[in-house]
Design a protein around this motif. Structure first.
Motif, PDB file in Angstrom:
ATOM      1  N   LEU A 142       0.824  -1.203   0.000  1.00 53.64           N
ATOM      2  CA  LEU A 142       0.000   0.000   0.000  1.00 53.64           C
ATOM      3  C   LEU A 142       0.861   1.258   0.000  1.00 53.64           C
ATOM      4  O   LEU A 142       0.543   2.246  -0.674  1.00 53.64           O
ATOM      5  N   LEU A 143       1.967   1.215   0.723  1.00 57.35           N
ATOM      6  CA  LEU A 143       2.876   2.365   0.760  1.00 57.35           C
ATOM      7  C   LEU A 143       3.463   2.643  -0.620  1.00 57.35           C
ATOM      8  O   LEU A 143       3.537   3.796  -1.064  1.00 57.35           O
ATOM      9  N   LEU A 144       3.882   1.583  -1.310  1.00 64.04           N
ATOM     10  CA  LEU A 144       4.449   1.748  -2.649  1.00 64.04           C
ATOM     11  C   LEU A 144       3.422   2.333  -3.620  1.00 64.04           C
ATOM     12  O   LEU A 144       3.770   3.083  -4.531  1.00 64.04           O
ATOM     13  N   ALA A 145       2.148   2.002  -3.404  1.00 67.35           N
ATOM     14  CA  ALA A 145       1.108   2.474  -4.312  1.00 67.35           C
ATOM     15  C   ALA A 145       0.703   3.917  -4.024  1.00 67.35           C
ATOM     16  O   ALA A 145       0.524   4.717  -4.939  1.00 67.35           O
ATOM     17  N   LYS A 146       0.557   4.276  -2.755  1.00 69.83           N
ATOM     18  CA  LYS A 146      -0.040   5.570  -2.402  1.00 69.83           C
ATOM     19  C   LYS A 146       0.962   6.701  -2.281  1.00 69.83           C
ATOM     20  O   LYS A 146       0.589   7.875  -2.398  1.00 69.83           O
ATOM     21  N   GLU A 147       2.236   6.386  -2.044  1.00 68.00           N
ATOM     22  CA  GLU A 147       3.174   7.450  -1.664  1.00 68.00           C
ATOM     23  C   GLU A 147       3.497   8.390  -2.819  1.00 68.00           C
ATOM     24  O   GLU A 147       3.639   9.600  -2.601  1.00 68.00           O
ATOM     25  N   LEU A 148       3.593   7.869  -4.032  1.00 65.80           N
ATOM     26  CA  LEU A 148       3.916   8.736  -5.174  1.00 65.80           C
ATOM     27  C   LEU A 148       2.807   9.756  -5.440  1.00 65.80           C
ATOM     28  O   LEU A 148       3.094  10.963  -5.518  1.00 65.80           O
ATOM     29  N   PRO A 149       1.535   9.344  -5.583  1.00 72.77           N
ATOM     30  CA  PRO A 149       0.493  10.364  -5.753  1.00 72.77           C
ATOM     31  C   PRO A 149       0.367  11.283  -4.548  1.00 72.77           C
ATOM     32  O   PRO A 149       0.032  12.465  -4.696  1.00 72.77           O
ATOM     33  N   LEU A 198      -5.025   7.125   7.005  1.00 75.91           N
ATOM     34  CA  LEU A 198      -5.820   6.964   8.215  1.00 75.91           C
ATOM     35  C   LEU A 198      -6.305   5.525   8.424  1.00 75.91           C
ATOM     36  O   LEU A 198      -7.031   5.248   9.385  1.00 75.91           O
ATOM     37  N   SER A 199      -5.937   4.627   7.509  1.00 75.64           N
ATOM     38  CA  SER A 199      -6.338   3.208   7.586  1.00 75.64           C
ATOM     39  C   SER A 199      -7.851   3.043   7.648  1.00 75.64           C
ATOM     40  O   SER A 199      -8.396   2.293   8.465  1.00 75.64           O
ATOM     41  N   LEU A 200      -8.532   3.753   6.770  1.00 75.14           N
ATOM     42  CA  LEU A 200      -9.987   3.656   6.680  1.00 75.14           C
ATOM     43  C   LEU A 200     -10.373   2.860   5.445  1.00 75.14           C
ATOM     44  O   LEU A 200      -9.601   2.759   4.485  1.00 75.14           O
ATOM     45  N   ARG A 201     -11.582   2.280   5.468  1.00 76.72           N
ATOM     46  CA  ARG A 201     -12.061   1.586   4.283  1.00 76.72           C
ATOM     47  C   ARG A 201     -12.282   2.580   3.148  1.00 76.72           C
ATOM     48  O   ARG A 201     -12.689   3.729   3.400  1.00 76.72           O
ATOM     49  N   PRO A 202     -11.979   2.176   1.940  1.00 76.69           N
ATOM     50  CA  PRO A 202     -11.680   0.805   1.507  1.00 76.69           C
ATOM     51  C   PRO A 202     -10.201   0.419   1.559  1.00 76.69           C
ATOM     52  O   PRO A 202      -9.787  -0.547   0.924  1.00 76.69           O
ATOM     53  N   PHE A 203      -9.379   1.158   2.308  1.00 76.84           N
ATOM     54  CA  PHE A 203      -7.930   0.912   2.299  1.00 76.84           C
ATOM     55  C   PHE A 203      -7.384   0.474   3.651  1.00 76.84           C
ATOM     56  O   PHE A 203      -6.194   0.628   3.917  1.00 76.84           O
ATOM     57  N   ARG A 285      -9.346  -5.458  -2.061  1.00 82.46           N
ATOM     58  CA  ARG A 285      -8.212  -6.378  -2.016  1.00 82.46           C
ATOM     59  C   ARG A 285      -6.946  -5.574  -2.272  1.00 82.46           C
ATOM     60  O   ARG A 285      -6.984  -4.481  -2.822  1.00 82.46           O
ATOM     61  N   ILE A 286      -5.807  -6.130  -1.907  1.00 84.36           N
ATOM     62  CA  ILE A 286      -4.552  -5.386  -2.046  1.00 84.36           C
ATOM     63  C   ILE A 286      -4.241  -5.092  -3.508  1.00 84.36           C
ATOM     64  O   ILE A 286      -3.739  -4.015  -3.851  1.00 84.36           O
ATOM     65  N   ASP A 287      -4.578  -6.034  -4.408  1.00 88.61           N
ATOM     66  CA  ASP A 287      -4.326  -5.778  -5.834  1.00 88.61           C
ATOM     67  C   ASP A 287      -5.251  -4.694  -6.368  1.00 88.61           C
ATOM     68  O   ASP A 287      -4.869  -3.886  -7.224  1.00 88.61           O
ATOM     69  N   GLN A 288      -6.487  -4.627  -5.849  1.00 88.85           N
ATOM     70  CA  GLN A 288      -7.409  -3.575  -6.265  1.00 88.85           C
ATOM     71  C   GLN A 288      -6.925  -2.205  -5.794  1.00 88.85           C
ATOM     72  O   GLN A 288      -6.966  -1.224  -6.545  1.00 88.85           O
ATOM     73  N   ALA A 289      -6.459  -2.140  -4.552  1.00 94.44           N
ATOM     74  CA  ALA A 289      -5.947  -0.871  -4.020  1.00 94.44           C
ATOM     75  C   ALA A 289      -4.704  -0.423  -4.786  1.00 94.44           C
ATOM     76  O   ALA A 289      -4.543   0.767  -5.098  1.00 94.44           O
ATOM     77  N   LYS A 291      -3.870  -1.136  -7.890  1.00 96.37           N
ATOM     78  CA  LYS A 291      -4.277  -0.664  -9.211  1.00 96.37           C
ATOM     79  C   LYS A 291      -4.974   0.686  -9.112  1.00 96.37           C
ATOM     80  O   LYS A 291      -4.763   1.580  -9.946  1.00 96.37           O
ATOM     81  N   TRP A 292      -5.799   0.874  -8.080  1.00 92.16           N
ATOM     82  CA  TRP A 292      -6.548   2.119  -7.883  1.00 92.16           C
ATOM     83  C   TRP A 292      -5.597   3.304  -7.760  1.00 92.16           C
ATOM     84  O   TRP A 292      -5.777   4.341  -8.393  1.00 92.16           O
ATOM     85  N   TYR A 293      -4.560   3.139  -6.936  1.00 91.05           N
ATOM     86  CA  TYR A 293      -3.634   4.254  -6.693  1.00 91.05           C
ATOM     87  C   TYR A 293      -2.686   4.507  -7.858  1.00 91.05           C
ATOM     88  O   TYR A 293      -2.378   5.657  -8.173  1.00 91.05           O
ATOM     89  N   LEU A 294      -2.232   3.446  -8.488  1.00 88.04           N
ATOM     90  CA  LEU A 294      -1.232   3.619  -9.547  1.00 88.04           C
ATOM     91  C   LEU A 294      -1.845   3.878 -10.923  1.00 88.04           C
ATOM     92  O   LEU A 294      -1.121   3.981 -11.903  1.00 88.04           O
TER      93      LEU A 294
END
Length: 317
Positions: A142-149, A198-203, A285-289, A291-294
């Protein structure tokens, strides 16, 4: 010099630091729990429940598994809390100038806000629990996906202002308009990144109670869990203050104490929207998150970056 140090210490301990974060962060945590309960046709907890849970944890016996790395497991919650409190010193909490201000403080803030994610990895991997390890691995993804944006959307207002100083970004909005209006792409991208922060859904993938017990928190209890709870309180304040300062004009230059009250109104609206999103969504799911961020969120942040460059060029011309 001494006055500056004294103000920084006051800000760290009282306002907007530890004590303020405990009081208002606990209320915001209750708001989230109450909204979630109402969405599920439940009454929800009383307003003091978050504080009661915290004090109950702090007076419990601390148990650390034999297979855990004791020092790492104890350090993780402390590092997380300290990083968040230091971040509050850099954010102008309703004022034009924060307690600690220097050129490039926005970059320092970005580094401080990534520390809690690293403490999640440290806590999960050092707990000796397979559930903790799985939770830590999910946090890495999740960190690798969200940190760049996240970084791109934070830097977009800085490009328009031409400065990496937080107080200058807030001051710029006083003479122009909110960056939410000037750059809605970056604002939306940052907002969605903060849901994961904030570790809230959906993440809330690294905890995922229905799948991996409590993820990285599985082996935590007692005072150490209590400190992580206090960090969660501080996160509400930090993330709400970050978004309100960067994109909603902070205190909008109002005289004290109206600037602080107006700033708290903005943070409260931020928390309510976050809680509604949390209550209305199922976990990805982790793959959905990933893909969503990247894809979508990264695209939004890049669009915000391009818009910031165009805005800067127009201002210069």
């Amino acid at each position: 010099m001494l006055e500056g140090i004294g103000w920084a210490i006051f800000s760290l301990i009282i306002y907007p630091g530890l004590l303020f974060s405990f009081i208002f962060g606990g209320l915001y945590d209750w708001v989230k729990r109450k909204i979630e309960a109402r969405a599920q046709s439940r009454r929800g907890p009383p307003w003091y429940q978050s504080y009661a849970d915290f004090f109950k944890l702090m007076f419990k016996e601390q148990i650390i598994p034999v297979t855990a790395s004791r020092s790492s497991m104890m350090l993780a919650p402390l590092i997380s809390l300290v990083a968040l409190l230091l971040a509050l010193l850099i954010i102008p909490f309703g004022f034009t100038k924060p307690p600690v201000s220097f050129m490039g403080d926005l970059i320092v803030l970005i580094y401080l806000l990534v520390v809690p994610s690293f403490t999640v990895m440290l806590a999960g991997s050092s707990s000796g629990s397979p559930y903790g390890s799985v939770g830590a691995g999910r946090e890495v993804s999740l960190l690798l996906a969200k940190e760049l944006p996240f970084v791109i959307s934070i830097l977009s207002p800085a490009i328009v202002v031409g400065s990496l100083n937080f107080s200058e970004i807030v001051s710029y909005q006083l003479s122009h308009t909110w960056f939410l209006v000037l750059n809605p792409f970056a604002a939306v991208a940052l907002f969605i990144c903060l849901i994961a922060k904030l570790s809230l859904r959906p993440f809330d993938i690294s905890e995922a109670e229905q799948e991996i017990v409590a993820g990285w928190l599985t082996e935590y209890g007692g005072p150490l869990y209590g400190i992580f709870t206090l960090s969660k309180f501080a996160k509400w304040i930090v993330m709400g203050a970050l978004f309100s300062s960067l994109f909603l004009g902070g205190g909008d230059g109002l005289p004290c104490p109206w600037n602080v009250l107006w700033f708290l109104v903005k943070i409260t609206i931020f928390v309510i929207i976050m809680a509604l999103i949390h209550a209305a969504n199922a976990r990805f799911r982790i793959d959905q998150a990933f893909k969503w961020y990247l894809t979508g969120i990264l695209g939004l942040s890049i669009a915000g970056l391009i818009l910031a460059i165009i805005t800067k060029a127009i201002i210069i011309v």
